[in-house]
Design an enzyme around this catalytic site. Structure first.
Site, PDB file in Angstrom:
ATOM      1  N   CYS A   1       0.829  -1.211   0.000  1.00 49.43           N
ATOM      2  CA  CYS A   1       0.000   0.000   0.000  1.00 49.43           C
ATOM      3  C   CYS A   1       0.863   1.261   0.000  1.00 49.43           C
ATOM      4  O   CYS A   1       0.389   2.347  -0.350  1.00 49.43           O
ATOM      5  CB  CYS A   1      -0.921   0.001   1.215  1.00 49.43           C
ATOM      6  SG  CYS A   1      -1.807  -1.563   1.386  1.00 49.43           S
TER       7      CYS A   1
ATOM      8  N   THR B   1     -10.331 -24.547   1.062  1.00 45.03           N
ATOM      9  CA  THR B   1     -10.688 -24.757  -0.344  1.00 45.03           C
ATOM     10  C   THR B   1     -11.472 -26.068  -0.464  1.00 45.03           C
ATOM     11  O   THR B   1     -11.801 -26.699   0.541  1.00 45.03           O
ATOM     12  CB  THR B   1      -9.420 -24.871  -1.215  1.00 45.03           C
ATOM     13  OG1 THR B   1      -8.737 -26.068  -0.839  1.00 45.03           O
ATOM     14  CG2 THR B   1      -8.502 -23.671  -1.037  1.00 45.03           C
TER      15      THR B   1
ATOM     16  N   PRO C   1      -9.784 -30.417   1.791  1.00 45.85           N
ATOM     17  CA  PRO C   1      -9.819 -30.084   3.225  1.00 45.85           C
ATOM     18  C   PRO C   1      -8.455 -29.817   3.854  1.00 45.85           C
ATOM     19  O   PRO C   1      -8.386 -29.321   4.976  1.00 45.85           O
ATOM     20  CB  PRO C   1     -10.476 -31.318   3.864  1.00 45.85           C
ATOM     21  CG  PRO C   1     -10.428 -32.392   2.836  1.00 45.85           C
ATOM     22  CD  PRO C   1     -10.330 -31.748   1.499  1.00 45.85           C
TER      23      PRO C   1
ATOM     24  N   ILE D   1      -6.159 -27.898   2.252  1.00 47.11           N
ATOM     25  CA  ILE D   1      -5.607 -26.682   1.619  1.00 47.11           C
ATOM     26  C   ILE D   1      -6.514 -25.484   1.917  1.00 47.11           C
ATOM     27  O   ILE D   1      -7.725 -25.528   1.680  1.00 47.11           O
ATOM     28  CB  ILE D   1      -5.455 -26.866   0.090  1.00 47.11           C
ATOM     29  CG1 ILE D   1      -4.617 -28.117  -0.220  1.00 47.11           C
ATOM     30  CG2 ILE D   1      -4.829 -25.624  -0.532  1.00 47.11           C
ATOM     31  CD1 ILE D   1      -4.421 -28.390  -1.703  1.00 47.11           C
TER      32      ILE D   1
ATOM     33  N   GLY E   1      -6.783 -14.021   0.992  1.00 46.21           N
ATOM     34  CA  GLY E   1      -6.289 -12.797   0.339  1.00 46.21           C
ATOM     35  C   GLY E   1      -6.895 -12.560  -1.028  1.00 46.21           C
ATOM     36  O   GLY E   1      -7.992 -13.019  -1.362  1.00 46.21           O
TER      37      GLY E   1
ATOM     38  N   LYS F   1     -24.557  16.988  17.105  1.00 49.73           N
ATOM     39  CA  LYS F   1     -25.207  16.067  16.165  1.00 49.73           C
ATOM     40  C   LYS F   1     -24.158  15.782  15.103  1.00 49.73           C
ATOM     41  O   LYS F   1     -23.970  16.567  14.170  1.00 49.73           O
ATOM     42  CB  LYS F   1     -26.417  16.733  15.520  1.00 49.73           C
ATOM     43  CG  LYS F   1     -27.717  16.521  16.242  1.00 49.73           C
ATOM     44  CD  LYS F   1     -28.853  17.035  15.369  1.00 49.73           C
ATOM     45  CE  LYS F   1     -29.791  17.899  16.182  1.00 49.73           C
ATOM     46  NZ  LYS F   1     -30.607  18.785  15.364  1.00 49.73           N
TER      47      LYS F   1
HETATM   48  P1  FAD Z   1       0.059 -10.148  -1.689  1.00 49.43           P
HETATM   49  O1  FAD Z   1       0.228  -9.239  -0.535  1.00 49.43           O
HETATM   50  O2  FAD Z   1       0.128  -9.568  -3.048  1.00 49.43           O
HETATM   51  O3  FAD Z   1       1.119 -11.309  -1.561  1.00 49.43           O
HETATM   52  C1  FAD Z   1       1.163 -12.359  -2.468  1.00 49.43           C
HETATM   53  C2  FAD Z   1       2.601 -12.859  -2.575  1.00 49.43           C
HETATM   54  O4  FAD Z   1       2.574 -14.168  -3.087  1.00 49.43           O
HETATM   55  C3  FAD Z   1       3.425 -12.029  -3.568  1.00 49.43           C
HETATM   56  O5  FAD Z   1       4.539 -11.441  -2.912  1.00 49.43           O
HETATM   57  C4  FAD Z   1       3.859 -13.039  -4.619  1.00 49.43           C
HETATM   58  O6  FAD Z   1       5.192 -12.852  -5.046  1.00 49.43           O
HETATM   59  C5  FAD Z   1       3.720 -14.355  -3.887  1.00 49.43           C
HETATM   60  N1  FAD Z   1       3.459 -15.486  -4.779  1.00 49.43           N
HETATM   61  C6  FAD Z   1       2.520 -15.582  -5.761  1.00 49.43           C
HETATM   62  N2  FAD Z   1       2.577 -16.775  -6.356  1.00 49.43           N
HETATM   63  C7  FAD Z   1       3.567 -17.464  -5.752  1.00 49.43           C
HETATM   64  C8  FAD Z   1       4.106 -18.750  -5.941  1.00 49.43           C
HETATM   65  N3  FAD Z   1       3.634 -19.577  -6.869  1.00 49.43           N
HETATM   66  N4  FAD Z   1       5.127 -19.137  -5.152  1.00 49.43           N
HETATM   67  C9  FAD Z   1       5.630 -18.313  -4.197  1.00 49.43           C
HETATM   68  N5  FAD Z   1       5.158 -17.072  -3.987  1.00 49.43           N
HETATM   69  C10 FAD Z   1       4.141 -16.656  -4.749  1.00 49.43           C
HETATM   70  N6  FAD Z   1      -5.148  -2.482   0.077  1.00 49.43           N
HETATM   71  C11 FAD Z   1      -5.732  -1.718   1.011  1.00 49.43           C
HETATM   72  O7  FAD Z   1      -6.549  -2.224   1.789  1.00 49.43           O
HETATM   73  N7  FAD Z   1      -5.417  -0.387   1.129  1.00 49.43           N
HETATM   74  C12 FAD Z   1      -4.512   0.210   0.322  1.00 49.43           C
HETATM   75  O8  FAD Z   1      -4.229   1.411   0.467  1.00 49.43           O
HETATM   76  C13 FAD Z   1      -3.890  -0.562  -0.685  1.00 49.43           C
HETATM   77  N8  FAD Z   1      -3.014  -0.007  -1.532  1.00 49.43           N
HETATM   78  C14 FAD Z   1      -2.395  -0.795  -2.468  1.00 49.43           C
HETATM   79  C15 FAD Z   1      -1.468  -0.216  -3.317  1.00 49.43           C
HETATM   80  C16 FAD Z   1      -0.823  -0.984  -4.265  1.00 49.43           C
HETATM   81  C17 FAD Z   1       0.148  -0.358  -5.196  1.00 49.43           C
HETATM   82  C18 FAD Z   1      -1.093  -2.383  -4.345  1.00 49.43           C
HETATM   83  C19 FAD Z   1      -0.382  -3.249  -5.354  1.00 49.43           C
HETATM   84  C20 FAD Z   1      -2.019  -2.964  -3.515  1.00 49.43           C
HETATM   85  C21 FAD Z   1      -2.682  -2.170  -2.564  1.00 49.43           C
HETATM   86  N9  FAD Z   1      -3.634  -2.720  -1.707  1.00 49.43           N
HETATM   87  C22 FAD Z   1      -4.241  -1.935  -0.769  1.00 49.43           C
HETATM   88  C23 FAD Z   1      -4.028  -4.139  -1.818  1.00 49.43           C
HETATM   89  C24 FAD Z   1      -3.306  -5.012  -0.813  1.00 49.43           C
HETATM   90  O9  FAD Z   1      -1.931  -4.786  -0.894  1.00 49.43           O
HETATM   91  C25 FAD Z   1      -3.635  -6.465  -1.109  1.00 49.43           C
HETATM   92  O10 FAD Z   1      -5.028  -6.630  -0.997  1.00 49.43           O
HETATM   93  C26 FAD Z   1      -2.948  -7.434  -0.171  1.00 49.43           C
HETATM   94  O11 FAD Z   1      -1.562  -7.279  -0.212  1.00 49.43           O
HETATM   95  C27 FAD Z   1      -3.320  -8.870  -0.559  1.00 49.43           C
HETATM   96  O12 FAD Z   1      -2.615  -9.770   0.216  1.00 49.43           O
HETATM   97  P2  FAD Z   1      -2.256 -11.222  -0.358  1.00 49.43           P
HETATM   98  O13 FAD Z   1      -1.513 -11.927   0.706  1.00 49.43           O
HETATM   99  O14 FAD Z   1      -3.468 -11.836  -0.916  1.00 49.43           O
HETATM  100  O15 FAD Z   1      -1.323 -10.923  -1.607  1.00 49.43           O
END
Ligand code: FAD
Length: 549
Positions: A45, A277, A280, A282, A286, A439
């Site tokens: 973020c 998922t 059971p 896995i 996010g 208010k």
């Molecule tokens: P991520 O945090 O993206 O992490 C996923 C990780 O998995 C990545 O690092 C990737 O490299 C790794 N990965 C993927 N596939 C594999 C694999 N096969 N093997 C190993 N590693 C793997 N949200 C807010 O609520 N407020 C904000 O202000 C906000 N601003 C944002 C600004 C930007 C520029 C971005 C890009 C996102 C923003 N978000 C914001 C969204 C927020 O960052 C995401 O919703 C959050 O990070 C999701 O978490 P996650 O764990 O699902 O994925």
């Protein structure tokens, strides 16, 4: 008893939270985090602000690192290790060490997928030209910074006018770069209702951002003098030294799909309330998963950090045998740019219509963020949606310079607790002149909405104003009326209302407006008690101006 072995794919918001929570719940578990990128637990973020040099040191974006996970939590983190496949029968994952190219497998008792979502990069002609970027990782932001410095970037096109696009626009402008935003929808911030997005549009334009709305990129070209040309479907061409694509993200589901896990109708991984998922053993959390919207009940993809963190925690608890669950999202979000804050929670008018929910009403109000007599009061434009039959709060959107996020957070809590507009009327919020009002805007919203549910003051639908046969009555002072009014409206100031009732029709509805809705409400009450069919144009002339800008 053998130690439980948990493997986590992805080590940022959802994955890192899950790992740390697991350790807090189970001191014996073996926990392995596999992360494709060079960092874990970084602040996605914060990336736009690093590009804008508001955050100046890259190290500030790192919230934790592998040695800290090892020392503090006894968790093994392997960065630059990508999971290539899941073997559900053998309960192993196939991993490639991206530094050495070595492939190896790791067994799991429980597997958590938190791979996030990848920025959409359509196959437009020229998309691979140098200078066209997406923003997801620290290296992405480093490359954009480097490009800006090296090429002395003066013009940029941001494709996409959503949250990240607008944050990028502000940060590029902060670096002295002229910004054009190309957006497919006919409004910026597509999650908002168009009326509320209008305030954002006005702020962007007033700060010199060029907006190309209801337009789409068709191709990119290389200019002979250097730099890029961005061609759009409407036939426009914009020159740019830099292009940032911010047109949304797609859940990373390749691993899940190849492993035969169930995917949902929106293309994300399908999970149950325990983030499990269709296998059971896995879990998935996010940006990669579909979630239920708490208000509409629809499946949605909501790429936000808060839900990712909470889901990671739920998955960890369930793996440790606790009865935790994740009950859906409100998609509560906030975005700031050029001094304006835009925030929303729950349903919008658009999302309610999409979900086929017709039993709702919306009201508008424009209160100060604190009392007017204390210096510096800033207007909050607030829209509240509620169920008309019983007043259940469904959603809210707010725009302003101060106090916006606080009001939306209160309403988000109310929606989660299934509160009604009557609860908002009653909610006791802190007040001193420099912070709010006796208010509060949240109370005011509740009172206006409660009047509608109680049938004390009916709302006139703004979207029918141009076709209505109603008598349009403006109850502001003549000087305000002369400065601008709804075409066809008749001015009778509130103070003269009781003595001029005879001028009003008895055979049709009277739609009343004032500046922001308050005097019109008083007029509504007078007219209704005299047997006239009065309705309030909610939010008054202030709302009219955004509908007819
Ligand atoms: P991520 O945090 O993206 O992490 C996923 C990780 O998995 C990545 O690092 C990737 O490299 C790794 N990965 C993927 N596939 C594999 C694999 N096969 N093997 C190993 N590693 C793997 N949200 C807010 O609520 N407020 C904000 O202000 C906000 N601003 C944002 C600004 C930007 C520029 C971005 C890009 C996102 C923003 N978000 C914001 C969204 C927020 O960052 C995401 O919703 C959050 O990070 C999701 O978490 P996650 O764990 O699902 O994925």
């Amino acid at each position: 008893m053998a130690k439980k072995r948990v493997v986590i794919v992805g080590g940022v918001a959802g994955g890192a939270t899950c790992a740390a929570r697991l350790r807090r719940q189970d001191e014996d578990a073996e926990i392995l985090v596999l992360e494709r990128g060079p960092y874990v637990s970084f602040a996605n973020c914060g990336l736009p602000y690093y590009v804008g040099n508001v955050i100046q040191e890259e190290s500030k974006l790192l919230l934790a690192w592998p040695s800290l996970f090892r020392e503090r939590f006894d968790i093994e983190v392997r960065t630059r290790n990508e999971v290539l496949a899941i073997d559900r029968t053998a309960s192993t994952v196939l991993v490639r060490d991206l530094e050495t190219g070595r492939e190896y497998s790791e067994p799991y008792d429980a597997l958590v997928l938190s791979p996030g979502a990848s920025p959409i990069r359509p196959p437009w002609p020229g998309i691979d030209l140098p200078g066209i970027f997406t923003l997801r990782t620290i290296p992405d932001s480093r490359e954009i910074r480097h490009w800006i410095d090296e090429k002395k970037t003066r013009n940029a096109v941001v494709v996409g006018g959503g949250f990240i696009g607008l944050e990028m626009a502000e940060n590029l402008a902060h670096r002295g770069i002229a910004v054009t935003i190309v957006e497919l929808a006919n409004q910026v911030m597509p999650p908002l209702d168009p009326d509320m997005a209008e305030y954002a549009k006005q702020r962007l334009e007033s700060r010199g951002v060029t907006l190309a709305l209801a337009d789409a990129v068709s191709k990119f070209g290389q200019r002979s003098k250097g730099g890029l040309s961005v061609h759009t479907k409407s036939g426009e061409t914009y020159n740019a030294d830099l292009v940032v694509l911010a047109i949304g993200v797609r859940p990373e589901t390749a691993l899940a799909r190849a492993a035969g896990l169930e995917l949902g109708e929106r293309g994300g991984i399908r999970v149950d309330r325990q983030m499990r998922t269709s296998d059971p053993r896995i879990w998935a959390v996010g940006d990669a998963v579909e979630v239920r919207n708490r208000v509409t009940g629809q499946w949605e993809l909501i790429p936000l950090a808060g839900p990712a963190n909470r889901q990671g925690r739920v998955a960890a608890d369930v793996i440790c045998g606790l009865d935790a669950h994740f009950d859906g999202v409100l998609a509560t979000a906030v975005c700031g740019f050029f001094g304006l804050t835009v925030a929303l929670t729950g349903a919008t008018e658009k999302s309610l219509r999409r979900a086929g929910m017709a039993d709702f009403e919306s009201i508008y109000l424009h209160p100060g963020h604190h009392v007017g007599y204390y210096p510096g009061a800033q207007t909050i434009h607030l829209k509240l949606l509620f169920r008309k039959s019983d007043g259940l709060v469904l959603g809210a959107q707010a725009v302003g310079e101060e106090g916006v996020a606080r009001r939306i957070d209160v309403i988000a809590t109310a929606i989660q607790m299934k509160a009604t507009v009557f609860d908002l009327e009653e909610v006791e919020l802190c007040y001193a002149p420099q912070y709010g009002a006796a208010k509060d805007p949240v109370n005011m919203a509740g009172m206006i909405a409660a009047n509608v549910v109680r049938n004390d003051a009916q709302i006139a639908p703004w979207n029918e104003l141009d076709s209505t046969g109603a008598f349009l009555l403006d109850v502001r002072q003549p000087s305000e009326f002369d400065a601008g009014s709804i075409p066809g409206s008749v001015n009778i100031p509130l103070g003269q209302m009781r003595s001029r009732l005879g001028e009003l029709p008895t055979d049709r509805e009277i739609w009343i407006n004032c500046g922001v809705g308050q005097r019109a409400y008083y007029a509504c009450r007078i007219l209704s008690q005299h047997g006239l069919q009065a309705r309030n144009l909610s939010g008054g002339y202030s709302t009219y101006r955004v509908f007819h800008s």
